[in-house]
Design a protein around this motif. Structure first.
Motif, mmCIF file in Angstrom:
data_model
loop_
_atom_site.group_PDB
_atom_site.id
_atom_site.type_symbol
_atom_site.label_atom_id
_atom_site.label_comp_id
_atom_site.label_asym_id
_atom_site.label_seq_id
_atom_site.Cartn_x
_atom_site.Cartn_y
_atom_site.Cartn_z
ATOM 1 N N LEU A 19 22.892 -22.598 48.000
ATOM 2 C CA LEU A 19 23.367 -23.632 47.078
ATOM 3 C C LEU A 19 24.830 -23.974 47.365
ATOM 4 C CD1 LEU A 19 22.581 -25.444 44.716
ATOM 5 C CD2 LEU A 19 23.270 -23.596 43.169
ATOM 6 N N ALA A 20 25.638 -22.972 47.694
ATOM 7 C CA ALA A 20 27.040 -23.220 48.054
ATOM 8 C C ALA A 20 27.130 -24.101 49.300
ATOM 9 C CB ALA A 20 27.776 -21.899 48.274
ATOM 10 N N GLY A 21 26.268 -23.862 50.267
ATOM 11 C CA GLY A 21 26.239 -24.709 51.464
ATOM 12 C C GLY A 21 25.872 -26.145 51.124
ATOM 13 N N GLN A 22 24.917 -26.318 50.219
ATOM 14 C CA GLN A 22 24.543 -27.669 49.797
ATOM 15 C C GLN A 22 25.699 -28.346 49.052
ATOM 16 O OE1 GLN A 22 20.756 -28.507 48.008
ATOM 17 N NE2 GLN A 22 19.681 -27.013 49.275
ATOM 18 N N LEU A 23 26.400 -27.584 48.203
ATOM 19 C CA LEU A 23 27.524 -28.173 47.464
ATOM 20 C C LEU A 23 28.636 -28.595 48.416
ATOM 21 C CD1 LEU A 23 28.772 -28.980 44.762
ATOM 22 C CD2 LEU A 23 29.733 -26.658 44.619
ATOM 23 N N GLN A 94 38.989 -15.862 32.639
ATOM 24 C CA GLN A 94 37.905 -15.161 33.325
ATOM 25 C C GLN A 94 36.558 -15.676 32.827
ATOM 26 O OE1 GLN A 94 38.826 -11.098 32.185
ATOM 27 N NE2 GLN A 94 37.212 -11.092 30.659
ATOM 28 N N SER A 95 35.543 -15.445 33.629
ATOM 29 C CA SER A 95 34.193 -15.867 33.269
ATOM 30 C C SER A 95 33.706 -15.110 32.040
ATOM 31 C CB SER A 95 33.230 -15.607 34.430
ATOM 32 O OG SER A 95 33.610 -16.369 35.559
ATOM 33 N N VAL A 96 32.864 -15.803 31.259
ATOM 34 C CA VAL A 96 32.261 -15.195 30.080
ATOM 35 C C VAL A 96 30.754 -15.435 30.162
ATOM 36 C CG1 VAL A 96 32.141 -15.163 27.564
ATOM 37 C CG2 VAL A 96 34.334 -15.591 28.691
ATOM 38 N N LEU A 97 30.001 -14.337 30.163
ATOM 39 C CA LEU A 97 28.548 -14.381 30.221
ATOM 40 C C LEU A 97 28.035 -13.900 28.863
ATOM 41 C CD1 LEU A 97 26.447 -13.022 33.172
ATOM 42 C CD2 LEU A 97 25.730 -12.729 30.824
ATOM 43 N N PRO A 121 35.705 -20.263 34.718
ATOM 44 C CA PRO A 121 36.925 -21.075 34.859
ATOM 45 C C PRO A 121 37.074 -21.656 36.262
ATOM 46 C CG PRO A 121 37.428 -18.908 33.949
ATOM 47 C CD PRO A 121 36.006 -18.870 34.430
ATOM 48 N N LEU A 122 37.740 -22.790 36.303
ATOM 49 C CA LEU A 122 38.133 -23.439 37.557
ATOM 50 C C LEU A 122 39.612 -23.128 37.769
ATOM 51 C CD1 LEU A 122 36.617 -26.903 36.661
ATOM 52 C CD2 LEU A 122 35.631 -25.262 38.271
ATOM 53 N N PHE A 123 39.941 -22.587 38.928
ATOM 54 C CA PHE A 123 41.331 -22.210 39.214
ATOM 55 C C PHE A 123 41.894 -23.003 40.381
ATOM 56 C CE2 PHE A 123 39.573 -18.263 37.403
ATOM 57 C CZ PHE A 123 40.530 -17.974 36.442
ATOM 58 N N ARG A 124 43.167 -23.348 40.278
ATOM 59 C CA ARG A 124 43.927 -23.848 41.427
ATOM 60 C C ARG A 124 45.334 -23.299 41.282
ATOM 61 N NH1 ARG A 124 43.062 -29.129 42.213
ATOM 62 N NH2 ARG A 124 41.587 -28.713 43.857
ATOM 63 N N ASP A 125 45.818 -22.679 42.347
ATOM 64 C CA ASP A 125 47.154 -22.081 42.368
ATOM 65 C C ASP A 125 47.355 -21.135 41.184
ATOM 66 O OD1 ASP A 125 47.726 -23.586 44.672
ATOM 67 O OD2 ASP A 125 48.379 -25.287 43.454
ATOM 68 N N CYS A 144 24.822 -10.986 36.357
ATOM 69 C CA CYS A 144 26.014 -10.876 37.219
ATOM 70 C C CYS A 144 25.864 -11.665 38.516
ATOM 71 C CB CYS A 144 26.308 -9.411 37.516
ATOM 72 S SG CYS A 144 26.833 -8.487 36.069
ATOM 73 N N ASP A 145 24.645 -11.756 39.049
ATOM 74 C CA ASP A 145 24.426 -12.558 40.256
ATOM 75 C C ASP A 145 24.667 -14.037 39.973
ATOM 76 O OD1 ASP A 145 23.787 -10.394 41.917
ATOM 77 O OD2 ASP A 145 21.650 -10.527 41.444
ATOM 78 N N ASP A 146 24.220 -14.507 38.809
ATOM 79 C CA ASP A 146 24.487 -15.901 38.434
ATOM 80 C C ASP A 146 25.996 -16.113 38.287
ATOM 81 O OD1 ASP A 146 21.731 -16.983 38.057
ATOM 82 O OD2 ASP A 146 21.654 -15.445 36.498
ATOM 83 N N GLN A 147 26.660 -15.187 37.639
ATOM 84 C CA GLN A 147 28.100 -15.310 37.453
ATOM 85 C C GLN A 147 28.817 -15.396 38.797
ATOM 86 O OE1 GLN A 147 29.945 -12.642 34.615
ATOM 87 N NE2 GLN A 147 31.863 -12.664 35.776
ATOM 88 N N ALA A 148 28.504 -14.497 39.718
ATOM 89 C CA ALA A 148 29.138 -14.524 41.040
ATOM 90 C C ALA A 148 28.808 -15.822 41.783
ATOM 91 C CB ALA A 148 28.692 -13.315 41.863
ATOM 92 N N GLY A 149 27.576 -16.276 41.667
ATOM 93 C CA GLY A 149 27.181 -17.516 42.347
ATOM 94 C C GLY A 149 27.890 -18.730 41.799
ATOM 95 N N ILE A 150 27.998 -18.838 40.485
ATOM 96 C CA ILE A 150 28.676 -19.986 39.881
ATOM 97 C C ILE A 150 30.187 -19.893 40.117
ATOM 98 C CG2 ILE A 150 29.106 -21.264 37.733
ATOM 99 C CD1 ILE A 150 26.252 -21.580 38.919
ATOM 100 N N GLU A 151 30.736 -18.694 40.149
ATOM 101 C CA GLU A 151 32.156 -18.545 40.499
ATOM 102 C C GLU A 151 32.426 -19.070 41.907
ATOM 103 O OE1 GLU A 151 32.834 -14.387 39.698
ATOM 104 O OE2 GLU A 151 33.276 -14.767 37.565
#
Length: 165
Positions: A19-23, A94-97, A121-125, A144-151
């Motif tokens: 999915l990351a490759g597609q994005l 930080q992410s919240v599940l 969250p979306l982070f920049r700098d 946790c796999d979903d969390q890591a994937g969406i991160e």
């Protein structure tokens, strides 16, 4: 060039790598944050099963998130930092599940059908720009796999989009 294709996977990490490759292919060459948020939320909503909402909230002011592009039912437009799952994710940076939104103190119910939620969250700098918010009508939908994937998807979005949203 982007070509959406069904992802056949043996594991969630493999699914999210594909999915990351597609994005990356979908956002390649485009830097507009709204266009990229719209396509990111559409791709997530299309490819992840058992979602009833997928979208963005952007930090417009120091203390308030504002609704961005999404897929699903109409949503709350403004969320104070520190309120609900989205505001909590920004406050904590930080992410919240949440396995059961009814057990989350201060949950904001934009769609009464939602039972579980994942906010990343979306982070920049090192600064939070906003969040990706996913809702499901199934309790315990996210792990946790979903969390890591969406991160990972959030990092791709933030890296390929301009900062002005």
């Amino acid at each position: 060039m982007f070509v959406e294709k069904a992802i056949r996977h043996d594991s969630k990490p493999e699914f999210y790598r594909e999915l990351a490759g597609q994005l990356k292919a979908l956002l390649d060459g485009e830097h507009d944050p709204i266009a990229n948020a719209a396509n990111t939320s559409a791709l997530i909503f299309q490819m992840l099963p058992d979602l009833n909402w997928a979208g963005f909230y952007f930090l417009r002011q120091e203390n308030e998130l504002v609704l961005g592009p999404f897929q699903g039912k109409p949503a709350c437009v403004r969320i104070a930092v520190g309120r609900g799952v989205c505001g909590t994710a920004v406050e904590r940076a930080q992410s919240v599940l949440v396995e059961d939104v009814h057990a989350f103190p201060g949950h904001i119910a934009c769609d009464a059908a939602s039972r579980s939620e994942l906010v990343v969250p979306l982070f920049r700098d090192g600064k939070v720009l906003g969040v990706i918010d996913l809702d499901s009508p199934l309790p315990g939908r996210f792990d946790c796999d979903d969390q890591a994937g969406i991160e990972a998807l959030a990092a791709i979005y933030a890296a390929l989009s301009e900062t002005n949203v």
